[in-house]
Design a protein around this motif. Sequence first.
Motif, short mmCIF file in Angstrom:
data_model
loop_
_atom_site.label_atom_id
_atom_site.label_comp_id
_atom_site.label_asym_id
_atom_site.label_seq_id
_atom_site.Cartn_x
_atom_site.Cartn_y
_atom_site.Cartn_z
N LEU A 92 2.39 51.03 -32.73
CA LEU A 92 3.75 51.43 -32.39
C LEU A 92 3.82 52.02 -30.98
N GLU A 93 2.83 52.82 -30.62
CA GLU A 93 2.81 53.42 -29.29
C GLU A 93 2.68 52.35 -28.21
N ALA A 94 1.82 51.37 -28.45
CA ALA A 94 1.65 50.30 -27.48
C ALA A 94 2.94 49.50 -27.31
N ARG A 98 5.39 49.00 -23.94
CA ARG A 98 5.83 47.68 -23.49
C ARG A 98 7.35 47.64 -23.34
N LEU A 99 8.07 48.31 -24.22
CA LEU A 99 9.52 48.33 -24.13
C LEU A 99 10.00 48.99 -22.83
N TYR A 100 9.24 49.96 -22.36
CA TYR A 100 9.59 50.62 -21.10
C TYR A 100 9.26 49.73 -19.89
N GLU A 213 16.67 40.77 -19.59
CA GLU A 213 16.14 42.10 -19.92
C GLU A 213 16.45 42.44 -21.38
N ALA A 214 17.67 42.18 -21.81
CA ALA A 214 18.08 42.49 -23.18
C ALA A 214 17.30 41.64 -24.19
N LEU A 215 17.10 40.37 -23.88
CA LEU A 215 16.38 39.47 -24.78
C LEU A 215 14.92 39.90 -24.91
N THR A 216 14.31 40.28 -23.79
CA THR A 216 12.92 40.73 -23.82
C THR A 216 12.79 41.98 -24.68
N ALA A 222 11.52 43.45 -32.19
CA ALA A 222 11.38 42.72 -33.46
C ALA A 222 9.95 42.77 -33.96
N VAL A 223 8.99 42.63 -33.03
CA VAL A 223 7.58 42.70 -33.41
C VAL A 223 7.20 44.14 -33.75
N LYS A 224 7.71 45.09 -32.98
CA LYS A 224 7.42 46.50 -33.24
C LYS A 224 7.84 46.89 -34.65
#
Length: 233
Positions: A92-94, A98-100, A213-216, A222-224
């Motif tokens: 979850l932290e990783a 990545r989201l940032y 950006e929104a799609l990424t 979704a994976v998180k």
Amino acid sequence: MNGVGSSADLKLPDLAGQRSLRETVGDALRVLLADGSMQPGDLYSAPRLAEKFGISPTPVREALLDLVAEGQLEVQKNKGFKVTGLSVAELLEAAEVRLYLEPPAMGGVARASRTDADTRERIGALRTLAVQLYDAAREGHYLRYAQLDTQFHVEYLRLYGNETLAATVRKLRTRTQLFGTAHLKRLEKFEELAATHFTMIELGQAGKGEELEALTYRQIAAVKDLYVPDDAD
């Protein structure tokens, strides 16, 4: 299962068509890690694995050291190589890091493509990878999908021009892709997630930074979400 792993149950895939024995062994071990045949805490030695695979110890040791560099194994002095593993919290932290990092950089690539024909062309060249990872998803090859997904995103991010960012994302993705692969099997509409890579290419070439950006962000989120245990509050 902790302790010494059983090399007797491990099998090396067909070696045909591979670039090197080291890479073949490395990919075989990644599959075994991803499907749970090699469990966190298990110990393996290069000579015993080499004997089981019917090859010399050198490429096996090299492959094991590659996995050490990726964070999948760690060296145990005078004992061998221990499978490390990741906790749900670490996964979850990783994903949060990545989201940032990834969405704003991907948006930046799209915005750059508005005035840079070379960037648009290089984004378009990623279609080959997108096709390969979509095929992997359709065929249920989760580990291959995870590897190609990492390659796709890192190559895309390199167009942003920040090699440190791309290297950081590669490290995060490589570190988690094996232990996160099992979670992909829980994902409904897996092919739809894979198909979003084509949309990423289209948005990038069209210069639609906010949309990309929104799609990424949605794709990583979704994976998180898959990392959260079913019994979590």
